[in-house]
Design a protein around this motif. Structure first.
Motif, short mmCIF file in Angstrom:
data_model
loop_
_atom_site.label_atom_id
_atom_site.label_comp_id
_atom_site.label_asym_id
_atom_site.label_seq_id
_atom_site.Cartn_x
_atom_site.Cartn_y
_atom_site.Cartn_z
N LEU A 14 -23.86 21.05 -13.15
CA LEU A 14 -23.80 22.33 -12.46
C LEU A 14 -25.08 23.14 -12.32
O LEU A 14 -25.13 24.08 -11.56
CB LEU A 14 -22.74 23.20 -13.13
CG LEU A 14 -21.35 22.55 -13.07
CD1 LEU A 14 -20.46 23.12 -14.14
CD2 LEU A 14 -20.73 22.71 -11.72
N SER A 15 -26.14 22.80 -13.02
CA SER A 15 -27.40 23.55 -12.85
C SER A 15 -28.31 22.86 -11.85
O SER A 15 -29.41 23.33 -11.60
CB SER A 15 -28.14 23.68 -14.19
OG SER A 15 -28.73 22.47 -14.58
N PRO A 18 -26.63 22.74 -5.77
CA PRO A 18 -25.73 23.88 -5.56
C PRO A 18 -24.34 23.48 -5.06
O PRO A 18 -23.37 24.21 -5.27
CB PRO A 18 -26.45 24.73 -4.52
CG PRO A 18 -27.86 24.28 -4.53
CD PRO A 18 -27.86 22.86 -5.00
N ASP A 20 -22.45 21.44 -6.29
CA ASP A 20 -21.56 21.23 -7.43
C ASP A 20 -20.73 22.48 -7.72
O ASP A 20 -19.57 22.38 -8.10
CB ASP A 20 -22.36 20.84 -8.67
CG ASP A 20 -23.09 19.51 -8.48
OD1 ASP A 20 -22.66 18.70 -7.64
OD2 ASP A 20 -24.10 19.30 -9.16
N LEU A 21 -21.32 23.64 -7.53
CA LEU A 21 -20.57 24.88 -7.72
C LEU A 21 -19.48 25.04 -6.66
O LEU A 21 -18.39 25.52 -6.95
CB LEU A 21 -21.50 26.09 -7.70
CG LEU A 21 -22.44 26.20 -8.90
CD1 LEU A 21 -23.43 27.34 -8.69
CD2 LEU A 21 -21.66 26.42 -10.19
N THR A 24 -16.67 22.78 -7.63
CA THR A 24 -15.94 23.37 -8.74
C THR A 24 -15.01 24.47 -8.24
O THR A 24 -13.85 24.55 -8.64
CB THR A 24 -16.92 23.93 -9.79
OG1 THR A 24 -17.74 22.85 -10.28
CG2 THR A 24 -16.19 24.58 -10.95
N ALA A 59 -26.24 25.28 -16.82
CA ALA A 59 -24.97 25.06 -16.13
C ALA A 59 -23.96 26.13 -16.52
O ALA A 59 -23.27 26.69 -15.67
CB ALA A 59 -24.42 23.67 -16.45
N ARG A 62 -24.62 29.31 -14.78
CA ARG A 62 -24.29 29.33 -13.35
C ARG A 62 -22.80 29.30 -13.08
O ARG A 62 -22.34 29.87 -12.10
CB ARG A 62 -24.96 28.15 -12.65
CG ARG A 62 -26.46 28.32 -12.61
CD ARG A 62 -27.09 27.34 -11.69
NE ARG A 62 -28.53 27.58 -11.65
CZ ARG A 62 -29.37 26.85 -10.97
NH1 ARG A 62 -28.92 25.83 -10.28
NH2 ARG A 62 -30.64 27.12 -10.98
N VAL A 63 -22.05 28.62 -13.92
CA VAL A 63 -20.62 28.52 -13.66
C VAL A 63 -19.87 29.76 -14.15
O VAL A 63 -18.83 30.12 -13.60
CB VAL A 63 -20.02 27.22 -14.25
CG1 VAL A 63 -19.77 27.32 -15.73
CG2 VAL A 63 -18.77 26.81 -13.50
N LEU A 66 -19.14 32.30 -11.49
CA LEU A 66 -18.13 31.76 -10.58
C LEU A 66 -16.74 31.95 -11.17
O LEU A 66 -15.81 32.39 -10.48
CB LEU A 66 -18.40 30.27 -10.30
CG LEU A 66 -17.35 29.53 -9.50
CD1 LEU A 66 -17.34 30.03 -8.05
CD2 LEU A 66 -17.59 28.03 -9.55
#
Length: 71
Positions: A14-15, A18, A20-21, A24, A59, A62-63, A66
């Motif tokens: 996830l880091s 982008p 990947d976010l 998710t 990660a 960043r998550v 979200l």
């Protein structure tokens, strides 16, 4: 959780990418899956989009926003 939902564990870097976010977020919005765990994978230092060597920690950083926005 209801029995008709598939349990999905997300394991991603996830880091890095982008996208990947976004993937998710799509999983989180799906009514057919329950996500009990999200794992931020660690990649080799210098690999991918995040060259820091702190992929798992980045990660999580960043998550978390979200997850907060999506409730």
């Amino acid at each position: 959780m209801t029995p008709d939902r598939a349990w999905v564990i997300i394991d991603n870097d996830l880091s890095g990418d982008p996208g990947d976010l976004f993937r998710t977020a799509l999983h989180l919005m799906s009514p057919s899956v329950a996500i009990p765990l999200i794992v931020g994978s660690h990649l080799p230092k210098g690999g991918g989009v995040d060259p820091s060597g702190y992929h798992a920690g980045n990660a999580a950083g960043r998550v978390q926003p979200l997850l907060t926005v999506m409730g």
